[in-house]
Design a protein around this motif. Structure first.
Motif, PDB file in Angstrom:
ATOM      1  N   LEU A 136       0.872  -1.333  -0.153  1.00  0.00           N
ATOM      2  CA  LEU A 136      -0.077  -0.119   0.138  1.00  0.00           C
ATOM      3  C   LEU A 136       0.935   1.176   0.137  1.00  0.00           C
ATOM      4  N   VAL A 137       2.064   1.075   0.232  1.00  0.00           N
ATOM      5  CA  VAL A 137       2.988   2.313   0.208  1.00  0.00           C
ATOM      6  C   VAL A 137       3.406   2.985  -0.783  1.00  0.00           C
ATOM      7  N   LEU A 138       3.424   1.821  -2.003  1.00  0.00           N
ATOM      8  CA  LEU A 138       3.754   2.246  -3.268  1.00  0.00           C
ATOM      9  C   LEU A 138       3.042   3.377  -3.943  1.00  0.00           C
ATOM     10  N   PRO A 139       1.838   3.388  -4.239  1.00  0.00           N
ATOM     11  CA  PRO A 139       0.885   4.486  -4.621  1.00  0.00           C
ATOM     12  C   PRO A 139       1.227   5.820  -4.033  1.00  0.00           C
ATOM     13  N   TRP A 140       1.556   5.697  -2.647  1.00  0.00           N
ATOM     14  CA  TRP A 140       1.644   6.994  -1.815  1.00  0.00           C
ATOM     15  C   TRP A 140       3.156   7.490  -2.400  1.00  0.00           C
ATOM     16  N   LEU A 141       4.070   6.501  -2.551  1.00  0.00           N
ATOM     17  CA  LEU A 141       5.445   7.403  -3.041  1.00  0.00           C
ATOM     18  C   LEU A 141       5.190   7.822  -4.545  1.00  0.00           C
ATOM     19  N   ILE A 142       4.694   7.047  -5.208  1.00  0.00           N
ATOM     20  CA  ILE A 142       4.296   7.451  -6.689  1.00  0.00           C
ATOM     21  C   ILE A 142       3.555   8.906  -6.711  1.00  0.00           C
ATOM     22  N   ARG A 143       2.705   9.021  -5.630  1.00  0.00           N
ATOM     23  CA  ARG A 143       2.096  10.503  -5.666  1.00  0.00           C
ATOM     24  C   ARG A 143       3.128  11.370  -5.566  1.00  0.00           C
ATOM     25  N   GLY A 144       3.968  11.258  -4.331  1.00  0.00           N
ATOM     26  CA  GLY A 144       4.910  12.291  -3.898  1.00  0.00           C
ATOM     27  C   GLY A 144       6.050  12.492  -5.332  1.00  0.00           C
TER      28      GLY A 144
ATOM     29  N   GLN B 105      15.888  10.153  -2.874  1.00  0.00           N
ATOM     30  CA  GLN B 105      15.384   9.693  -1.478  1.00  0.00           C
ATOM     31  C   GLN B 105      14.213   8.819  -1.761  1.00  0.00           C
ATOM     32  N   VAL B 106      13.450   9.164  -2.648  1.00  0.00           N
ATOM     33  CA  VAL B 106      12.068   8.236  -3.228  1.00  0.00           C
ATOM     34  C   VAL B 106      12.703   6.892  -3.765  1.00  0.00           C
ATOM     35  N   VAL B 107      13.924   7.083  -4.474  1.00  0.00           N
ATOM     36  CA  VAL B 107      14.274   5.907  -5.519  1.00  0.00           C
ATOM     37  C   VAL B 107      14.812   4.766  -4.117  1.00  0.00           C
TER      38      VAL B 107
ATOM     39  N   LEU C  37      11.847   3.255  -2.265  1.00  0.00           N
ATOM     40  CA  LEU C  37      11.324   2.233  -3.176  1.00  0.00           C
ATOM     41  C   LEU C  37      12.131   0.972  -2.997  1.00  0.00           C
ATOM     42  N   LEU C  38      13.389   1.148  -3.328  1.00  0.00           N
ATOM     43  CA  LEU C  38      14.106  -0.071  -3.010  1.00  0.00           C
ATOM     44  C   LEU C  38      14.065  -0.883  -1.740  1.00  0.00           C
ATOM     45  N   VAL C  39      14.041   0.085  -0.757  1.00  0.00           N
ATOM     46  CA  VAL C  39      13.917  -0.468   0.732  1.00  0.00           C
ATOM     47  C   VAL C  39      12.625  -1.220   0.878  1.00  0.00           C
ATOM     48  N   VAL C  40      11.569  -0.417   0.315  1.00  0.00           N
ATOM     49  CA  VAL C  40      10.186  -1.162   0.342  1.00  0.00           C
ATOM     50  C   VAL C  40      10.255  -2.397  -0.330  1.00  0.00           C
TER      51      VAL C  40
END
Length: 527
Positions: A60-68, A84-86, A89-92
């Protein structure tokens, strides 16, 4: 020593009509019993469930990161957040992969362990059932329950139930995040719930009926297969190969027709669910695009809402599919529970005690009467009527008479394969109904009219009644049964594998091995 001989009279009780059984309905009791099967593996399932929850939440975190990314990097052109976002994403993705591994391994272990233990439990229960039960059930039908039905149960418990929770987490989480983004988008998403639920209920009931028919058809097919392979010589001797091929082909064709009917229903069911979901997605896209153009919604928020909508649509369809699959598995569950709920007709009475050992061997049959049960459950003509016998230790008695006179029936009653309707049998003055069945049978030696050998070696078959017997004791029993000579002529002697049911030995040789087996058991009463 007491010797009894005579042709066995075949008696058959009513066999359950595999194709005529009523289709069970899913009820709460069935669901509770399905869940109870998984209770012993709660630790493994809990571990897999924790991994499942963690993996789902990370998804569920992925769409929130894409929004950012869209709002802060593409729209606001702030490249400082890109790195930071990349990294995030890799950590997630990495952590989610670990949880996915744990989920797959733990749940697979629980499923395989459940299947193995359930098969053992079913087999143990089968061994506790009376001879009358096996008179009324074909071997192929029972084999089908231990194979096909158990496999269906495994998929229901370890797959469908946990998939239900996985999809439920996604559904609740995605709806919550859509609601946080814009409550109007969440309202549009919820419009698809009623038609999807109604569609699932409609198709689920029909899929359950077809799944039950499939399980029954598989059982019938297994029955035909087992009978014709076991009786291959009889089939060939009467030149009935074409008939049996046609009979087996009919059962296979019935399975195919039922499976295709299920496939057609599923082919309509799943696209309908997808259609409803896509309509909701289209509604969110149209409404959200207008809000973006009017500046009331950011592009990133719209993309995130669309991704969450996909997460909502997927779980709604999956939950409906899980329900349909549970309906399908209920047929297999009912067949298994029916077997597990079968109570032995002949069992130890309350207060039964072990028979004192060793026995002297005095057998008394006191006013014994017995009849078999008719297929409709009513009584049959009496096989034995007011029979009284008194056999002293060391005395030999042979019963002779026409087929159906009750000779083999009396042996079966002595072994308590059946219980008489009147009278009693005493061994050394002890009523056989007052002692445990195991201790009674341990005190008796049996040479069956149709000897059954197992697929091991000659030595293993002779030592079946005394697993701890030495090789010298096995040889001594074979000599006493006049079997030692032909055994030595076999390719590997006592280590020769006799084949299924002793097929590699002649009828007389199988009889000699059965006699040696009874001699090695060394009981005071020999039937």
């Amino acid at each position: 020593m007491w010797v009894m001989a005579g042709r066995r009279r075949g008696r058959a009780r009513a066999a359950r009509d595999a194709n005529g059984a009523a289709t069970p309905a899913v009820n709460r009791r069935t669901i509770r019993r399905l869940i109870a099967l998984a209770r012993p593996y709660a630790g493994w399932l809990a571990g897999g469930g924790i991994c499942l929850v963690a993996s789902s939440l990370l998804g569920l975190v992925l769409p929130w990161l894409i929004r950012g990314i869209i709002d802060n990097i593409f729209v606001a052109r702030d490249l400082t957040l890109l790195k930071q976002v990349v990294i995030a994403l890799l950590v997630v993705f990495a952590v989610q992969a670990v949880f996915n591994f744990g989920q797959s391994y733990l749940l697979a272990y629980a499923g395989e362990r459940l299947v193995a233990d359930l098969r053992r439990r079913l087999y143990r229960h089968l061994q506790s059932l009376s001879a009358g039960f096996f008179d009324g059930h074909r071997v192929g039908e029972l084999m089908s329950r231990l194979t096909n039905d158990v496999g269906a149960i495994q998929g229901s418990i370890t797959g469908n139930l946990l998939n239900f929770f996985h999809q439920l987490i996604f559904l609740c989480g995605a709806l919550t995040l859509v609601l946080i983004t814009d409550w109007r988008l969440a309202a549009i998403a919820l419009t698809v719930v009623p038609p999807i639920v109604l569609t699932g209920a409609f198709f689920g009931k029909r899929l359950q009926v077809l799944a039950h028919e499939t399980q029954e058809a598989l059982g019938t097919s297994t029955i035909v297969l087992e009978e014709t392979i076991a009786g291959a010589r009889t089939v060939q001797a009467f030149a009935r190969e074409d008939f049996e091929i046609a009979r087996y082909s009919d059962t296979v064709e019935h399975i195919f027709a039922t499976a295709m009917h299920r496939t057609r229903l599923r082919s309509v069911f799943m696209p309908l669910i997808s259609l409803f979901s896509l309509l909701a997605l289209a509604g969110v896209l149209v409404f959200g695009a207008r809000e973006v153009l009017h500046g009331r919604l950011t592009p990133g928020a719209l993309v995130a809402a669309l991704l969450y909508m996909m997460m909502v649509a997927g779980p709604i369809g999956a939950l409906t599919g899980v329900y349909a699959q549970l309906r399908e598995a209920s047929g297999a569950a009912e067949r298994l529970f029916e077997l597990l709920d079968t109570v032995p007709e002949v069992a130890d009475r309350p207060g039964a005690v072990p028979l004192p050992q060793p026995v002297a061997g005095r057998v008394r049959v006191d006013h014994l009467s017995f009849h078999y049960g008719a297929p409709d459950g009513g009584p049959m003509p009496r096989v034995l009527s007011d029979l009284t016998l008194d056999v002293a230790p060391g005395e030999r008695l042979a019963l002779v008479g026409p087929s159906g006179a009750g000779k083999s029936t009396l042996v079966n009653l002595l072994l308590r394969f059946y219980d008489p309707q009147a009278g009693r049998i005493l061994l050394d003055g002890h009523d056989t109904h007052d002692v445990t069945i195991r201790s009674l049978r341990e005190a008796l030696g049996v040479v069956p009219q149709d000897p059954v050998l197992f697929g091991g070696t000659v030595a293993e078959n002779i030592a079946y009644g005394r697993p701890g017997a030495t090789h010298d004791e096995v040889v001594a029993a074979a000599r006493a049964a006049n079997a030692h000579g032909f055994i030595l002529d076999l390719p590997q002697g006592y280590d020769t594998v006799v084949g299924e049911r002793g097929i590699r030995l002649s009828g007389g040789q199988r009889q000699r091995v059965a006699i040696a087996r009874a001699i090695l058991k060394d009981t005071r009463v020999l039937l």
